[in-house]
Enzyme design. Sequence first.
Site, PDB file in Angstrom:
ATOM      1  N   LYS A  13       0.832  -1.212   0.000  1.00 50.28           N
ATOM      2  CA  LYS A  13       0.000   0.000   0.000  1.00 50.28           C
ATOM      3  C   LYS A  13       0.865   1.260   0.000  1.00 50.28           C
ATOM      4  O   LYS A  13       0.658   2.168  -0.791  1.00 50.28           O
ATOM      5  CB  LYS A  13      -0.953   0.012   1.211  1.00 50.28           C
ATOM      6  CG  LYS A  13      -1.879  -1.189   1.280  1.00 50.28           C
ATOM      7  CD  LYS A  13      -2.812  -1.125   2.466  1.00 50.28           C
ATOM      8  CE  LYS A  13      -2.118  -1.152   3.805  1.00 50.28           C
ATOM      9  NZ  LYS A  13      -1.412  -2.409   4.130  1.00 50.28           N
ATOM     10  N   ARG A  88      -9.595   0.581   8.859  1.00 48.00           N
ATOM     11  CA  ARG A  88      -9.200  -0.797   9.172  1.00 48.00           C
ATOM     12  C   ARG A  88     -10.299  -1.528   9.943  1.00 48.00           C
ATOM     13  O   ARG A  88     -10.121  -2.703  10.256  1.00 48.00           O
ATOM     14  CB  ARG A  88      -7.941  -0.773  10.046  1.00 48.00           C
ATOM     15  CG  ARG A  88      -6.632  -0.984   9.284  1.00 48.00           C
ATOM     16  CD  ARG A  88      -5.537  -0.845  10.326  1.00 48.00           C
ATOM     17  NE  ARG A  88      -4.303  -1.498  10.053  1.00 48.00           N
ATOM     18  CZ  ARG A  88      -3.231  -0.900   9.542  1.00 48.00           C
ATOM     19  NH1 ARG A  88      -3.278   0.350   9.147  1.00 48.00           N
ATOM     20  NH2 ARG A  88      -2.110  -1.556   9.414  1.00 48.00           N
ATOM     21  N   ARG A 127      11.758  -5.413   4.914  1.00 46.95           N
ATOM     22  CA  ARG A 127      11.399  -3.997   4.704  1.00 46.95           C
ATOM     23  C   ARG A 127      12.292  -3.043   5.502  1.00 46.95           C
ATOM     24  O   ARG A 127      12.563  -3.263   6.670  1.00 46.95           O
ATOM     25  CB  ARG A 127       9.934  -3.779   5.118  1.00 46.95           C
ATOM     26  CG  ARG A 127       9.533  -2.306   5.075  1.00 46.95           C
ATOM     27  CD  ARG A 127       8.049  -2.135   4.999  1.00 46.95           C
ATOM     28  NE  ARG A 127       7.353  -2.422   6.251  1.00 46.95           N
ATOM     29  CZ  ARG A 127       6.046  -2.266   6.397  1.00 46.95           C
ATOM     30  NH1 ARG A 127       5.302  -1.830   5.391  1.00 46.95           N
ATOM     31  NH2 ARG A 127       5.475  -2.565   7.545  1.00 46.95           N
ATOM     32  N   ARG A 160      11.269  -1.416  11.062  1.00 54.66           N
ATOM     33  CA  ARG A 160      10.234  -1.166  12.064  1.00 54.66           C
ATOM     34  C   ARG A 160      10.222  -2.277  13.105  1.00 54.66           C
ATOM     35  O   ARG A 160      10.333  -3.448  12.753  1.00 54.66           O
ATOM     36  CB  ARG A 160       8.865  -1.090  11.376  1.00 54.66           C
ATOM     37  CG  ARG A 160       8.548   0.287  10.851  1.00 54.66           C
ATOM     38  CD  ARG A 160       7.344   0.307   9.963  1.00 54.66           C
ATOM     39  NE  ARG A 160       6.152  -0.366  10.504  1.00 54.66           N
ATOM     40  CZ  ARG A 160       4.978  -0.382   9.886  1.00 54.66           C
ATOM     41  NH1 ARG A 160       4.822   0.225   8.726  1.00 54.66           N
ATOM     42  NH2 ARG A 160       3.947  -1.001  10.432  1.00 54.66           N
ATOM     43  N   ARG A 171      -0.272  -9.102  13.600  1.00 53.58           N
ATOM     44  CA  ARG A 171      -0.893  -8.102  12.718  1.00 53.58           C
ATOM     45  C   ARG A 171      -1.738  -8.777  11.633  1.00 53.58           C
ATOM     46  O   ARG A 171      -2.796  -8.280  11.264  1.00 53.58           O
ATOM     47  CB  ARG A 171       0.189  -7.217  12.078  1.00 53.58           C
ATOM     48  CG  ARG A 171       0.787  -6.235  13.092  1.00 53.58           C
ATOM     49  CD  ARG A 171       2.127  -5.705  12.648  1.00 53.58           C
ATOM     50  NE  ARG A 171       2.041  -4.905  11.447  1.00 53.58           N
ATOM     51  CZ  ARG A 171       3.065  -4.696  10.621  1.00 53.58           C
ATOM     52  NH1 ARG A 171       4.245  -5.253  10.863  1.00 53.58           N
ATOM     53  NH2 ARG A 171       2.909  -3.937   9.568  1.00 53.58           N
TER      54      ARG A 171
HETATM   55  P1  ADP Z   1       2.188  -1.841   3.228  1.00 54.75           P
HETATM   56  O1  ADP Z   1       2.219  -0.338   3.177  1.00 54.75           O
HETATM   57  O2  ADP Z   1       0.984  -2.420   2.554  1.00 54.75           O
HETATM   58  O3  ADP Z   1       2.362  -2.397   4.621  1.00 54.75           O
HETATM   59  P2  ADP Z   1       4.775  -1.644   1.831  1.00 54.75           P
HETATM   60  O4  ADP Z   1       4.438  -0.777   0.668  1.00 54.75           O
HETATM   61  O5  ADP Z   1       5.537  -1.012   2.946  1.00 54.75           O
HETATM   62  O6  ADP Z   1       3.427  -2.386   2.404  1.00 54.75           O
HETATM   63  O7  ADP Z   1       5.557  -2.926   1.275  1.00 54.75           O
HETATM   64  C1  ADP Z   1       6.040  -3.934   2.165  1.00 54.75           C
HETATM   65  C2  ADP Z   1       7.428  -4.380   1.726  1.00 54.75           C
HETATM   66  O8  ADP Z   1       7.322  -5.104   0.494  1.00 54.75           O
HETATM   67  C3  ADP Z   1       8.394  -3.235   1.435  1.00 54.75           C
HETATM   68  O9  ADP Z   1       9.674  -3.661   1.839  1.00 54.75           O
HETATM   69  C4  ADP Z   1       8.318  -3.034  -0.077  1.00 54.75           C
HETATM   70  O10 ADP Z   1       9.546  -2.538  -0.617  1.00 54.75           O
HETATM   71  C5  ADP Z   1       8.033  -4.449  -0.558  1.00 54.75           C
HETATM   72  N1  ADP Z   1       7.129  -4.513  -1.712  1.00 54.75           N
HETATM   73  C6  ADP Z   1       6.073  -3.718  -1.994  1.00 54.75           C
HETATM   74  N2  ADP Z   1       5.442  -4.102  -3.122  1.00 54.75           N
HETATM   75  C7  ADP Z   1       6.121  -5.206  -3.560  1.00 54.75           C
HETATM   76  C8  ADP Z   1       5.972  -6.101  -4.686  1.00 54.75           C
HETATM   77  N3  ADP Z   1       4.973  -5.939  -5.564  1.00 54.75           N
HETATM   78  N4  ADP Z   1       6.856  -7.113  -4.799  1.00 54.75           N
HETATM   79  C9  ADP Z   1       7.841  -7.300  -3.899  1.00 54.75           C
HETATM   80  N5  ADP Z   1       8.038  -6.501  -2.828  1.00 54.75           N
HETATM   81  C10 ADP Z   1       7.196  -5.471  -2.653  1.00 54.75           C
HETATM   82  P1  AMP Z   2       0.844   0.436   9.237  1.00 61.26           P
HETATM   83  O1  AMP Z   2       1.937   1.437   9.125  1.00 61.26           O
HETATM   84  O2  AMP Z   2      -0.336   0.762   8.385  1.00 61.26           O
HETATM   85  O3  AMP Z   2       1.328  -0.982   9.062  1.00 61.26           O
HETATM   86  O4  AMP Z   2       0.311   0.545  10.736  1.00 61.26           O
HETATM   87  C1  AMP Z   2       1.156   0.275  11.844  1.00 61.26           C
HETATM   88  C2  AMP Z   2       0.325   0.138  13.125  1.00 61.26           C
HETATM   89  O5  AMP Z   2      -0.344   1.390  13.401  1.00 61.26           O
HETATM   90  C3  AMP Z   2      -0.799  -0.896  13.065  1.00 61.26           C
HETATM   91  O6  AMP Z   2      -0.342  -2.213  13.349  1.00 61.26           O
HETATM   92  C4  AMP Z   2      -1.749  -0.355  14.145  1.00 61.26           C
HETATM   93  O7  AMP Z   2      -1.268  -0.632  15.456  1.00 61.26           O
HETATM   94  C5  AMP Z   2      -1.637   1.159  13.937  1.00 61.26           C
HETATM   95  N1  AMP Z   2      -2.647   1.647  12.954  1.00 61.26           N
HETATM   96  C6  AMP Z   2      -2.395   2.178  11.728  1.00 61.26           C
HETATM   97  N2  AMP Z   2      -3.540   2.503  11.109  1.00 61.26           N
HETATM   98  C7  AMP Z   2      -4.545   2.161  11.960  1.00 61.26           C
HETATM   99  C8  AMP Z   2      -5.963   2.216  11.891  1.00 61.26           C
HETATM  100  N3  AMP Z   2      -6.601   2.698  10.811  1.00 61.26           N
HETATM  101  N4  AMP Z   2      -6.674   1.770  12.960  1.00 61.26           N
HETATM  102  C9  AMP Z   2      -6.064   1.295  14.045  1.00 61.26           C
HETATM  103  N5  AMP Z   2      -4.734   1.193  14.174  1.00 61.26           N
HETATM  104  C10 AMP Z   2      -3.963   1.614  13.143  1.00 61.26           C
END
Ligand code: ADP
Ligand code: AMP
Length: 217
Positions: A13, A88, A127, A160, A171
């Site tokens: 995302k 969410r 990541r 992270r 999660r």
């Molecule tokens: P989200 O925001 O949904 O938690 P991220 O955009 O941070 O996910 O992506 C999670 C990890 O996967 C990051 O390290 C990113 O670089 C990698 N990633 C994202 N999209 C892809 C893809 N299509 N293929 C492989 N790795 C990806």
């Molecule tokens: P993310 O960066 O989206 O993976 O979110 C990291 C953490 O932030 C999650 O595991 C939750 O603890 C909190 N968080 C982010 N967005 C929300 C949401 N919309 N509702 C509740 N908790 C959230």
Amino acid sequence: MYLVLLGPPGAGKGTQAERLEKELHLPHIASGDLFRENLKRKTELGLLAKKYMDRGDLVPDDVTIAMVRQRLQRPDCDQGAILDGFPRTLAQAKSLDEMLAEMGRRLDGVLYIAVPDEELVRRLSGRWICRRCQTPYHTVFSPPAQKGVCDACGGELYQRDDDRPETVRARLKVYHQQTAPLIDYYRRAGLLVEVDGSGDIETVSTALLKAIRSLMK
Ligand code: ADP
Ligand code: AMP
């Protein structure tokens, strides 16, 4: 255009939102980033959120909704926004409808990025995120030009705490229990477009842009 990127943690995302932000000239609003910014500034909200984030739980709806509402009221969201990680829960989804209605706007579409759980674990364990601008990288799938340094802004990259395998498992469980029901909620509202998120970053971007064009028709 008001869009929601829906999908499990690690689906891509944030990665895709950064690209869409440039392509569509809309602000990228990530609730997780807003919590982490609060934590960095040691605000009351940030310290409260940390307790939940460390366990992989969701931060309670009331504070999350209030935080996003405030962000959406800023003038840069007048013409649209790309929401990432919010809503969410069903309560958050209903509040989002209300917030947008108050602004005289409505949600244009929800892009559901579908990725199987085993792939998510691989993505999250590799990541790295920029401390300054939040751009995500991956040691294998999307490495920065220089190890530990953000290509976009030169900031320092870090892993992270909640990307540790045990927290990732928590999660994913929370996602399946509390967030996955939104897929049906938005499908029934006629807003959902599903995109296969298991391909590489470029392939997913192309599919998302195609989906957005279909929403604009
Ligand atoms: P989200 O925001 O949904 O938690 P991220 O955009 O941070 O996910 O992506 C999670 C990890 O996967 C990051 O390290 C990113 O670089 C990698 N990633 C994202 N999209 C892809 C893809 N299509 N293929 C492989 N790795 C990806
Ligand atoms: P993310 O960066 O989206 O993976 O979110 C990291 C953490 O932030 C999650 O595991 C939750 O603890 C909190 N968080 C982010 N967005 C929300 C949401 N919309 N509702 C509740 N908790 C959230």
